[in-house]
Design a protein around this motif. Structure first.
Motif, PDB file in Angstrom:
ATOM      1  N   GLN A 480       0.802  -1.224   0.000  1.00  0.00           N
ATOM      2  CA  GLN A 480       0.000   0.000   0.000  1.00  0.00           C
ATOM      3  C   GLN A 480       0.834   1.272   0.000  1.00  0.00           C
ATOM      4  OE1 GLN A 480      -0.418  -2.478   2.302  1.00  0.00           O
ATOM      5  NE2 GLN A 480      -2.582  -2.858   2.740  1.00  0.00           N
ATOM      6  N   ILE A 481       2.117   1.164   0.340  1.00  0.00           N
ATOM      7  CA  ILE A 481       2.940   2.375   0.423  1.00  0.00           C
ATOM      8  C   ILE A 481       4.007   2.406  -0.662  1.00  0.00           C
ATOM      9  CG2 ILE A 481       2.523   2.773   2.869  1.00  0.00           C
ATOM     10  CD1 ILE A 481       5.235   1.395   3.401  1.00  0.00           C
ATOM     11  N   ALA A 482       3.834   1.594  -1.705  1.00  0.00           N
ATOM     12  CA  ALA A 482       4.761   1.591  -2.830  1.00  0.00           C
ATOM     13  C   ALA A 482       4.223   2.458  -3.961  1.00  0.00           C
ATOM     14  CB  ALA A 482       4.970   0.166  -3.336  1.00  0.00           C
ATOM     15  N   ASP A 483       5.122   2.957  -4.786  1.00  0.00           N
ATOM     16  CA  ASP A 483       4.684   3.626  -6.011  1.00  0.00           C
ATOM     17  C   ASP A 483       3.825   2.680  -6.838  1.00  0.00           C
ATOM     18  OD1 ASP A 483       5.983   6.257  -5.945  1.00  0.00           O
ATOM     19  OD2 ASP A 483       7.854   5.133  -6.021  1.00  0.00           O
ATOM     20  N   ILE A 484       4.305   1.448  -6.981  1.00  0.00           N
ATOM     21  CA  ILE A 484       3.527   0.400  -7.645  1.00  0.00           C
ATOM     22  C   ILE A 484       3.475  -0.793  -6.697  1.00  0.00           C
ATOM     23  CG2 ILE A 484       3.338  -1.131  -9.648  1.00  0.00           C
ATOM     24  CD1 ILE A 484       4.958   0.881 -11.255  1.00  0.00           C
ATOM     25  N   GLY A 485       2.316  -1.021  -6.106  1.00  0.00           N
ATOM     26  CA  GLY A 485       2.133  -2.134  -5.187  1.00  0.00           C
ATOM     27  C   GLY A 485       1.337  -3.231  -5.862  1.00  0.00           C
ATOM     28  N   LEU A 486       1.809  -4.455  -5.742  1.00  0.00           N
ATOM     29  CA  LEU A 486       1.205  -5.583  -6.451  1.00  0.00           C
ATOM     30  C   LEU A 486       0.771  -6.642  -5.450  1.00  0.00           C
ATOM     31  CD1 LEU A 486       3.933  -5.709  -9.226  1.00  0.00           C
ATOM     32  CD2 LEU A 486       1.610  -4.802  -9.483  1.00  0.00           C
ATOM     33  N   LYS A 487      -0.547  -6.813  -5.313  1.00  0.00           N
ATOM     34  CA  LYS A 487      -1.120  -7.771  -4.357  1.00  0.00           C
ATOM     35  C   LYS A 487      -1.521  -9.045  -5.087  1.00  0.00           C
ATOM     36  CE  LYS A 487      -5.332  -7.278  -2.737  1.00  0.00           C
ATOM     37  NZ  LYS A 487      -6.473  -6.736  -1.977  1.00  0.00           N
ATOM     38  N   GLY A 488      -0.897 -10.141  -4.744  1.00  0.00           N
ATOM     39  CA  GLY A 488      -1.129 -11.398  -5.434  1.00  0.00           C
ATOM     40  C   GLY A 488      -2.537 -11.936  -5.273  1.00  0.00           C
ATOM     41  N   GLN A 489      -3.102 -12.406  -6.375  1.00  0.00           N
ATOM     42  CA  GLN A 489      -4.400 -13.065  -6.368  1.00  0.00           C
ATOM     43  C   GLN A 489      -4.552 -13.830  -7.679  1.00  0.00           C
ATOM     44  OE1 GLN A 489      -7.495  -9.672  -7.850  1.00  0.00           O
ATOM     45  NE2 GLN A 489      -6.805  -9.530  -5.742  1.00  0.00           N
ATOM     46  N   LEU A 490      -5.560 -14.671  -7.737  1.00  0.00           N
ATOM     47  CA  LEU A 490      -5.850 -15.378  -8.972  1.00  0.00           C
ATOM     48  C   LEU A 490      -6.737 -14.509  -9.847  1.00  0.00           C
ATOM     49  CD1 LEU A 490      -6.475 -18.988  -7.598  1.00  0.00           C
ATOM     50  CD2 LEU A 490      -4.366 -18.014  -8.536  1.00  0.00           C
ATOM     51  N   VAL A 491      -6.408 -14.418 -11.128  1.00  0.00           N
ATOM     52  CA  VAL A 491      -7.147 -13.580 -12.075  1.00  0.00           C
ATOM     53  C   VAL A 491      -7.450 -14.398 -13.328  1.00  0.00           C
ATOM     54  CG1 VAL A 491      -5.998 -11.500 -11.204  1.00  0.00           C
ATOM     55  CG2 VAL A 491      -5.067 -12.680 -13.208  1.00  0.00           C
ATOM     56  N   LEU A 492      -8.278 -13.854 -14.189  1.00  0.00           N
ATOM     57  CA  LEU A 492      -8.603 -14.510 -15.454  1.00  0.00           C
ATOM     58  C   LEU A 492      -7.769 -13.910 -16.576  1.00  0.00           C
ATOM     59  CD1 LEU A 492     -12.506 -14.735 -15.223  1.00  0.00           C
ATOM     60  CD2 LEU A 492     -10.819 -16.481 -14.626  1.00  0.00           C
ATOM     61  N   ASP A 493      -7.183 -14.776 -17.416  1.00  0.00           N
ATOM     62  CA  ASP A 493      -6.427 -14.272 -18.552  1.00  0.00           C
ATOM     63  C   ASP A 493      -7.361 -14.021 -19.731  1.00  0.00           C
ATOM     64  OD1 ASP A 493      -6.982 -16.733 -19.691  1.00  0.00           O
ATOM     65  OD2 ASP A 493      -4.934 -17.480 -19.602  1.00  0.00           O
ATOM     66  N   ASP A 494      -6.810 -13.661 -20.866  1.00  0.00           N
ATOM     67  CA  ASP A 494      -7.628 -13.310 -22.032  1.00  0.00           C
ATOM     68  C   ASP A 494      -8.475 -14.467 -22.540  1.00  0.00           C
ATOM     69  OD1 ASP A 494      -6.617 -10.760 -21.965  1.00  0.00           O
ATOM     70  OD2 ASP A 494      -5.039 -11.156 -23.451  1.00  0.00           O
ATOM     71  N   GLU A 495      -8.100 -15.682 -22.172  1.00  0.00           N
ATOM     72  CA  GLU A 495      -8.846 -16.852 -22.617  1.00  0.00           C
ATOM     73  C   GLU A 495      -9.782 -17.387 -21.544  1.00  0.00           C
ATOM     74  OE1 GLU A 495      -6.104 -19.713 -24.087  1.00  0.00           O
ATOM     75  OE2 GLU A 495      -5.182 -18.324 -25.521  1.00  0.00           O
ATOM     76  N   GLY A 496      -9.932 -16.617 -20.456  1.00  0.00           N
ATOM     77  CA  GLY A 496     -10.852 -17.003 -19.405  1.00  0.00           C
ATOM     78  C   GLY A 496     -10.320 -18.040 -18.443  1.00  0.00           C
ATOM     79  N   ARG A 497      -9.020 -18.289 -18.480  1.00  0.00           N
ATOM     80  CA  ARG A 497      -8.423 -19.261 -17.566  1.00  0.00           C
ATOM     81  C   ARG A 497      -7.975 -18.566 -16.282  1.00  0.00           C
ATOM     82  NH1 ARG A 497      -3.887 -21.473 -21.542  1.00  0.00           N
ATOM     83  NH2 ARG A 497      -3.569 -19.205 -21.519  1.00  0.00           N
ATOM     84  N   GLN A 498      -8.075 -19.276 -15.159  1.00  0.00           N
ATOM     85  CA  GLN A 498      -7.637 -18.727 -13.876  1.00  0.00           C
ATOM     86  C   GLN A 498      -6.125 -18.902 -13.759  1.00  0.00           C
ATOM     87  OE1 GLN A 498      -8.772 -20.538  -9.945  1.00  0.00           O
ATOM     88  NE2 GLN A 498     -10.004 -18.679  -9.797  1.00  0.00           N
ATOM     89  N   VAL A 499      -5.423 -17.785 -13.602  1.00  0.00           N
ATOM     90  CA  VAL A 499      -3.960 -17.810 -13.542  1.00  0.00           C
ATOM     91  C   VAL A 499      -3.482 -16.885 -12.421  1.00  0.00           C
ATOM     92  CG1 VAL A 499      -3.701 -18.318 -15.995  1.00  0.00           C
ATOM     93  CG2 VAL A 499      -3.763 -15.928 -15.220  1.00  0.00           C
ATOM     94  N   GLU A 500      -2.202 -16.976 -12.104  1.00  0.00           N
ATOM     95  CA  GLU A 500      -1.628 -16.078 -11.110  1.00  0.00           C
ATOM     96  C   GLU A 500      -1.587 -14.653 -11.652  1.00  0.00           C
ATOM     97  OE1 GLU A 500       2.150 -17.258  -9.613  1.00  0.00           O
ATOM     98  OE2 GLU A 500       1.386 -19.082  -8.661  1.00  0.00           O
ATOM     99  N   GLY A 501      -1.880 -13.706 -10.759  1.00  0.00           N
ATOM    100  CA  GLY A 501      -1.852 -12.305 -11.158  1.00  0.00           C
ATOM    101  C   GLY A 501      -1.835 -11.387  -9.960  1.00  0.00           C
ATOM    102  N   PHE A 502      -2.128 -10.101 -10.204  1.00  0.00           N
ATOM    103  CA  PHE A 502      -2.004  -9.102  -9.150  1.00  0.00           C
ATOM    104  C   PHE A 502      -3.083  -8.033  -9.269  1.00  0.00           C
ATOM    105  CE2 PHE A 502       2.203 -10.808  -9.960  1.00  0.00           C
ATOM    106  CZ  PHE A 502       2.666 -11.074  -8.678  1.00  0.00           C
TER     107      PHE A 502
END
Length: 564
Positions: A480-502
């Protein structure tokens, strides 16, 4: 022992009230107990070491009592690590015993970031012999091992304690490592050296059963550097160097900072404390937290929730009346630091004419062999002292001027540069799914890959920038205190698959005008697409910024289209 230390560990001076309270001992709310409070009541976490040495180390992992395994062993720096092969989608679904591996993470506390080369060499030897080479530098100046077997703990403790190191209360509901300025006592611009205060605090509270059962973990920072180099704003209590117009150098007191899922910037109590009274005030605050802290719900048990409800004025009043038994002196706030970086990387002159040399491991990831070589390099260049920082960096102190260039060359040969790129200097990462049972995504290797990609794609980028990569919502890497903070979670890619993301947080910062990063509505990036996103947003910043405008400032006014 001070008055606060004499308070009973589990107060019974008031009749227990209705259990619908917040679980504050001082208010008589002693029941009901959640699971953590129950195992702490059943047996002090400090007592588990005897069982580790006499029972568990002899009989092995399967002999460990569950309340020791997932509870009290933390009081000695031990967490079970994540069983290999379990993907992030299972993190919140599986039971603890399904996530547990039969190996441990072991945290060695490095209070003030202070190490001798002898200590560093022993840390490296233990890494190579017992931890499969692992030895990460954390963002609280500690060293963390992985792959530790319970059978090896007696020998590991023998070696660590033989050179003055400890794992006591490195984890658990205890007074954790005290972070301090890595250039304490040597910086030419230092306001005051906080080292004596750190040592006094350690003598009073670490291993003291009066403070070994706190509502939750308790994080302390002490620094007299004008760079504000210990992230004091996000500690439970912090002592920040200031120069009082009447009383001279001392410390400004901050309370109630913390991140995780409910971030909060600490507040000033408006009090100035001289060096020889820091330990008194710290002991009073930790005693207040023990007695008035919320114990009913683990999610509200940090001191930041108490301060949010009470406010700084009431907190100071209770501290003075019930614990210090005197008023503190009112004092000034610290001044805004003039430098953007707080990590001490590079070659800098000390107050005695010698130099310290700061260098940047990639996201704190080193290994035992490298640590041993750093110790050898330091000694070969006239130094016997090394420091870790809260930015996952390292320093070698006391180097004669004529040897600094040679030392920098030797470090570079180990892949440890004193002149890192913005991306290498400003990126940090938590442990991630490789070892952490709470993590959802991989972090260390992903952050290292991101650094390489950004160095290749934006080689001329030279604006100070922080990129913090976290494997879950708990913010061990301070997203929360970074210029760019990246919080890990599972997301959907362009093909609708669940993958690692932020999930992306943009524009967080510390300083006298601190703030948390801005979430862009609906913005989530896949791990594979991370470099493309960071490049895109930084190019937008370069194209649109005003002269001298920092990234965090630009984010506050940028259109969401430029941030997506």
């Amino acid at each position: 022992m001070s008055d606060s230390a004499k308070k009973p560990t589990a107060p019974t001076r008031r009749k227990a009230g209705r259990h619908r309270g917040e679980g504050q001992w001082a208010a008589g709310h002693l029941t009901p107990l959640n699971g953590n409070e129950q195992f702490k009541k059943d047996d002090d976490g400090l007592n588990v070491r005897t069982r580790i040495e006499t029972v568990y180390a002899q009989r092995g992992f399967d002999a460990i009592d569950p309340n020791d395994l997932r509870g009290r062993m933390r009081w000695w720096g031990l967490y079970t690590q994540r069983r290999p092969g379990i993907d992030g989608g299972k993190t919140a679904i599986l039971e603890p015993e399904e996530l547990d591996d039969e190996y441990f993470m072991l945290r060695v506390r490095i209070d003030g970031g202070r190490l001798t080369t002898e200590q560093l060499r022993v840390i490296g030897e233990i890494s190579q012999e017992f931890a499969r080479g692992t030895a990460d530098i954390t963002d609280r100046q500690n060293i963390q091992y992985h792959w530790i077997r319970i059978e090896d703990m007696p020998e590991i403790w023998r070696r660590l304690e033989g050179v003055g190191l400890s794992t006591t209360e490195a984890c658990g509901d205890t007074p954790r490592v005290i972070v301090g300025s890595p250039v304490a006592g040597i910086a030419a611009d230092e306001i005051i050296d906080g080292t004596p205060a750190i040592d006094a605090i350690l003598r009073r509270v670490v291993g003291n059963k009066a403070y070994s059962n706190l509502p939750r973990k308790f994080k302390t920072a002490v620094s007299g550097s004008p760079l504000l180099d210990v992230a004091h704003e996000i500690n439970d209590v912090a002592f920040v160097g200031v120069d009082h117009p009447e009383h001279g150098p001392g410390f400004d007191v901050w309370v109630g900072g913390g991140l995780s899922t409910n971030p909060r910037i600490g507040e000033r109590l408006g009090a100035w404390v001289p060096l020889d009274e820091v330990a008194d005030v710290h002991e009073g605050i930790i005693g207040l937290f023990r007695d008035y802290g919320y114990r009913r719900l683990r999610t509200r048990a940090r001191i930041k929730f108490l301060l949010a409800d009470w406010g700084a004025e009431k907190f100071r009043e209770v501290l003075e009346k019930e614990y210090l038994l005197r008023r503190m002196i009112d004092g000034p706030a610290p001044e805004q630091p003039v430098h953007a970086w707080r990590d001490h990387v590079g070659v800098h002159r000390q107050n005695d004419g010698r130099y310290y040399v700061g260098f940047a491991p990639v996201v704190g990831r080193v290994d035992g062999g490298t640590l041993a070589k750093i110790a050898e390099l330091a000694e070969a260049h006239g130094s016997g002292r090394v420091r870790t920082t809260v930015q996952q960096k390292m320093l070698i102190l006391d180097v004669p001027e004529e040897r600094t260039a040679s030392l920098a060359e030797g470090l570079a040969a180990l892949g440890l540069t004193t002149e890192p790129s913005v991306f290498r200097r400003g990126t940090m990462a938590c442990t991630g799914i490789e070892f952490c049972k709470l993590a959802i995504v991989e972090t260390k290797a992903r952050a290292a890959w991101l650094i390489e990609e950004m160095e290749r794609r934006l080689p001329g980028f030279d604006e100070p920038l922080t990129i913090n990569v976290n494997g879950c919502p708990n913010s061990c890497a301070r997203i929360q205190i970074a210029d760019i903070g990246l919080k890990g979670q599972l997301v959907l890619d362009d093909e609708g698959r669940q993958v690692e993301g932020f999930q992306v947080h943009l524009g967080g910062s510390l300083g006298l005008d601190p703030g948390f990063g801005r979430k862009v509505r609906g913005l989530k990036v896949t791990s594979e697409g991370l470099a493309d996103y960071v490049e895109r947003v930084l190019r937008a910043y370069l194209a649109d910024r005003e002269p001298g405008e920092r990234f965090a400032t630009w984010v506050t006014r940028a259109d969401e289209g430029a941030l997506a």
